[in-house]
Scaffold this active site. Structure first.
Site, PDB file in Angstrom:
ATOM      1  N   LYS A  11       0.851  -1.203   0.000  1.00 54.38           N
ATOM      2  CA  LYS A  11       0.000   0.000   0.000  1.00 54.38           C
ATOM      3  C   LYS A  11       0.881   1.245   0.000  1.00 54.38           C
ATOM      4  CE  LYS A  11       0.736   1.273   4.551  1.00 54.38           C
ATOM      5  NZ  LYS A  11       1.625   2.370   4.868  1.00 54.38           N
ATOM      6  N   PRO A  98       9.692  -4.895   0.207  1.00 53.73           N
ATOM      7  CA  PRO A  98      10.748  -4.743   1.220  1.00 53.73           C
ATOM      8  C   PRO A  98      10.163  -4.380   2.583  1.00 53.73           C
ATOM      9  CG  PRO A  98      10.799  -2.916  -0.357  1.00 53.73           C
ATOM     10  CD  PRO A  98       9.742  -3.858  -0.832  1.00 53.73           C
ATOM     11  N   GLY A 100      10.101  -2.771   6.489  1.00 58.39           N
ATOM     12  CA  GLY A 100      10.576  -1.552   7.157  1.00 58.39           C
ATOM     13  C   GLY A 100      10.653  -0.365   6.223  1.00 58.39           C
ATOM     14  N   LEU A 103       5.506   0.236   3.480  1.00 58.56           N
ATOM     15  CA  LEU A 103       4.647  -0.243   2.381  1.00 58.56           C
ATOM     16  C   LEU A 103       3.620  -1.274   2.848  1.00 58.56           C
ATOM     17  CD1 LEU A 103       7.545  -0.573  -0.225  1.00 58.56           C
ATOM     18  CD2 LEU A 103       5.774   1.205  -0.188  1.00 58.56           C
ATOM     19  N   GLY A 105       3.910  -4.354   4.000  1.00 60.04           N
ATOM     20  CA  GLY A 105       4.089  -5.748   3.570  1.00 60.04           C
ATOM     21  C   GLY A 105       3.632  -6.777   4.595  1.00 60.04           C
ATOM     22  N   GLY A 106       4.072  -6.637   5.840  1.00 61.07           N
ATOM     23  CA  GLY A 106       3.733  -7.627   6.869  1.00 61.07           C
ATOM     24  C   GLY A 106       2.228  -7.680   7.116  1.00 61.07           C
ATOM     25  N   SER A 107       1.593  -6.515   7.157  1.00 65.89           N
ATOM     26  CA  SER A 107       0.145  -6.458   7.396  1.00 65.89           C
ATOM     27  C   SER A 107      -0.613  -7.052   6.221  1.00 65.89           C
ATOM     28  CB  SER A 107      -0.311  -5.005   7.572  1.00 65.89           C
ATOM     29  OG  SER A 107       0.408  -4.396   8.600  1.00 65.89           O
ATOM     30  N   SER A 108      -0.120  -6.790   5.016  1.00 70.12           N
ATOM     31  CA  SER A 108      -0.779  -7.321   3.826  1.00 70.12           C
ATOM     32  C   SER A 108      -0.659  -8.844   3.785  1.00 70.12           C
ATOM     33  CB  SER A 108      -0.138  -6.712   2.577  1.00 70.12           C
ATOM     34  OG  SER A 108      -0.796  -7.168   1.433  1.00 70.12           O
ATOM     35  N   ASP A 140      -2.701  -1.796  10.259  1.00 69.31           N
ATOM     36  CA  ASP A 140      -2.955  -1.716   8.813  1.00 69.31           C
ATOM     37  C   ASP A 140      -3.691  -2.939   8.261  1.00 69.31           C
ATOM     38  OD1 ASP A 140      -1.642   0.689   8.700  1.00 69.31           O
ATOM     39  OD2 ASP A 140       0.211  -0.109   7.828  1.00 69.31           O
TER      40      ASP A 140
HETATM   41  O1  C5P Z   1      -0.227  -1.787  14.755  1.00 70.56           O
HETATM   42  P1  C5P Z   1       1.181  -1.944  14.345  1.00 70.56           P
HETATM   43  O2  C5P Z   1       1.824  -3.144  14.963  1.00 70.56           O
HETATM   44  O3  C5P Z   1       1.361  -1.904  12.872  1.00 70.56           O
HETATM   45  O4  C5P Z   1       1.940  -0.680  14.902  1.00 70.56           O
HETATM   46  C1  C5P Z   1       3.335  -0.651  15.083  1.00 70.56           C
HETATM   47  C2  C5P Z   1       3.706   0.464  16.031  1.00 70.56           C
HETATM   48  O5  C5P Z   1       3.465   1.727  15.415  1.00 70.56           O
HETATM   49  C3  C5P Z   1       2.905   0.502  17.302  1.00 70.56           C
HETATM   50  O6  C5P Z   1       3.466  -0.322  18.288  1.00 70.56           O
HETATM   51  C4  C5P Z   1       2.974   1.973  17.694  1.00 70.56           C
HETATM   52  O7  C5P Z   1       4.215   2.239  18.304  1.00 70.56           O
HETATM   53  C5  C5P Z   1       2.970   2.674  16.351  1.00 70.56           C
HETATM   54  N1  C5P Z   1       1.632   3.136  15.927  1.00 70.56           N
HETATM   55  C6  C5P Z   1       1.076   4.249  16.523  1.00 70.56           C
HETATM   56  N2  C5P Z   1      -0.155   4.698  16.108  1.00 70.56           N
HETATM   57  C7  C5P Z   1      -0.816   4.082  15.113  1.00 70.56           C
HETATM   58  C8  C5P Z   1      -0.258   2.943  14.482  1.00 70.56           C
HETATM   59  C9  C5P Z   1       0.971   2.498  14.915  1.00 70.56           C
HETATM   60  O8  C5P Z   1       1.663   4.846  17.438  1.00 70.56           O
HETATM   61  N3  C5P Z   1      -1.998   4.549  14.726  1.00 70.56           N
END
Ligand code: C5P
Length: 299
Positions: A11, A98, A100, A103, A105-108, A140
């Site tokens: 994305k 890739p 980090g 994009l 990737g992990g969530s998708s 995501d």
């Molecule tokens: O939900 P996800 O694991 O993708 O989020 C990774 C990190 O990004 C969270 O642990 C948090 O530190 C930060 N985050 C945030 N606010 C969001 C989404 C993510 O602070 N709306």
């Protein structure tokens, strides 16, 4: 059904605004997600051996991690618990997106694994429950259960589908040596504590602008803080614009930078200007196409 093959698309965020820090430690977002054609590939099939086996190819760091940490494993495990299903399942994940780089990737991969697993098992989970399970895996993930163009609010996990835009050519530049951990990018923002969301003027400005975003008016609140840490990323943005991008933007929390181009040929020509980085020429993927492709190919 013996085997399901399913793509997991990347994305970009056409707009990303951060209103402030929430009491739960997350940040309150207003964002417009858009799926693009760069994708990983998942293959799921039944196995005699009980449990979940996962092999990851195409990304040495991910392949070396304990599988239980991978979002694909966690997504299928959560679904098996939900459905009280203990059948053996094997999964192969071929990485191209890739990690980090902002994009998704992990969530998708997690969303594709959920859709693929349901396709393989022929079982159903109510869509609201599936979105809830997705959100508990990552902010995501709910977007990737829908795809196309969508408004994301809350932690970015409350999703409202938006009408698709005309297909755009996108060049993604993924700097080989810069990896931005998402929690760091959020911390660098030093965002204020959120008080009264509903009265936040930024929210209203966003609501008005978001409906009219047709690929113009790209915006990302992460740019200031992330560019300050990695000035090379703003150089990449400038170079994309110099090489004919109509617009360019940091992808999510970085470190990839995207450029929108008038044609795939122009995007390919511009890619030559980034010999040190990984580049991907792709296009936006509409919700209709996303849903068609995400139904998976049964073998
Ligand atoms: O939900 P996800 O694991 O993708 O989020 C990774 C990190 O990004 C969270 O642990 C948090 O530190 C930060 N985050 C945030 N606010 C969001 C989404 C993510 O602070 N709306």
């Amino acid at each position: 059904m013996k085997e399901v093959r399913i793509p997991a698309f990347a994305k970009i965020n056409l707009r990303l605004e951060i209103l402030g820090k929430r009491p739960d430690g997350y940040h309150e977002l207003r964002t417009i997600f858009q799926t693009v054609s760069l994708h990983d590939d998942l293959r799921l099939w039944r196995a005699r051996k009980p449990g979940i086996s996962l092999s990851v190819v195409g990304n040495a760091a991910l392949s070396g991690e304990p599988v239980e940490k991978n979002l694909v494993y966690r997504a299928v495990h959560a679904l098996q618990q939900e459905l009280k299903d203990s059948d053996g399942i094997e999964i192969e994940l071929k990485k191209k997106i890739p990690a980090g780089r902002g994009l998704g990737g992990g969530s998708s991969d997690a969303a594709a694994a959920m859709i693929g697993y349901l396709g393989l098992s022929g079982k159903k989970v109510a869509s609201e429950r599936l979105m809830q399970m997705g959100a508990s895996l990552g902010a995501d993930v709910p977007f990737f259960l829908q795809g196309g163009r969508a408004l994301g609010i809350g932690r970015g996990d409350e999703i409202y589908p938006l009408p698709d835009i005309e297909k755009k050519s996108v060049l993604i530049v993924s700097p080989a040596d810069i990896h931005v951990p998402t929690p760091d990018a959020y911390r660098w923002l030093n965002a204020p504590e959120l008080t009264k969301t509903a009265e936040n003027p930024k929210l209203w400005k966003f609501c008005v602008s978001s409906w009219s975003v047709q690929g113009t008016g790209l915006w990302n609140d992460f740019e200031g803080a992330v560019f300050q840490h990695y000035p090379r990323l703003s150089e990449i943005k400038r170079e994309l614009l110099r090489r004919g991008a109509t617009e360019a933007l940091l992808a999510g929390s970085g470190s990839a930078v995207i450029g929108v181009f008038p044609s795939p040929a122009k995007a390919r020509r511009a890619a030559v200007g980034f010999p040190l980085d990984e580049t991907f020429v792709c296009e936006t993927v509409s919700r209709a196409k996303y849903n068609r492709l995400m139904r998976g190919r049964s073998v």
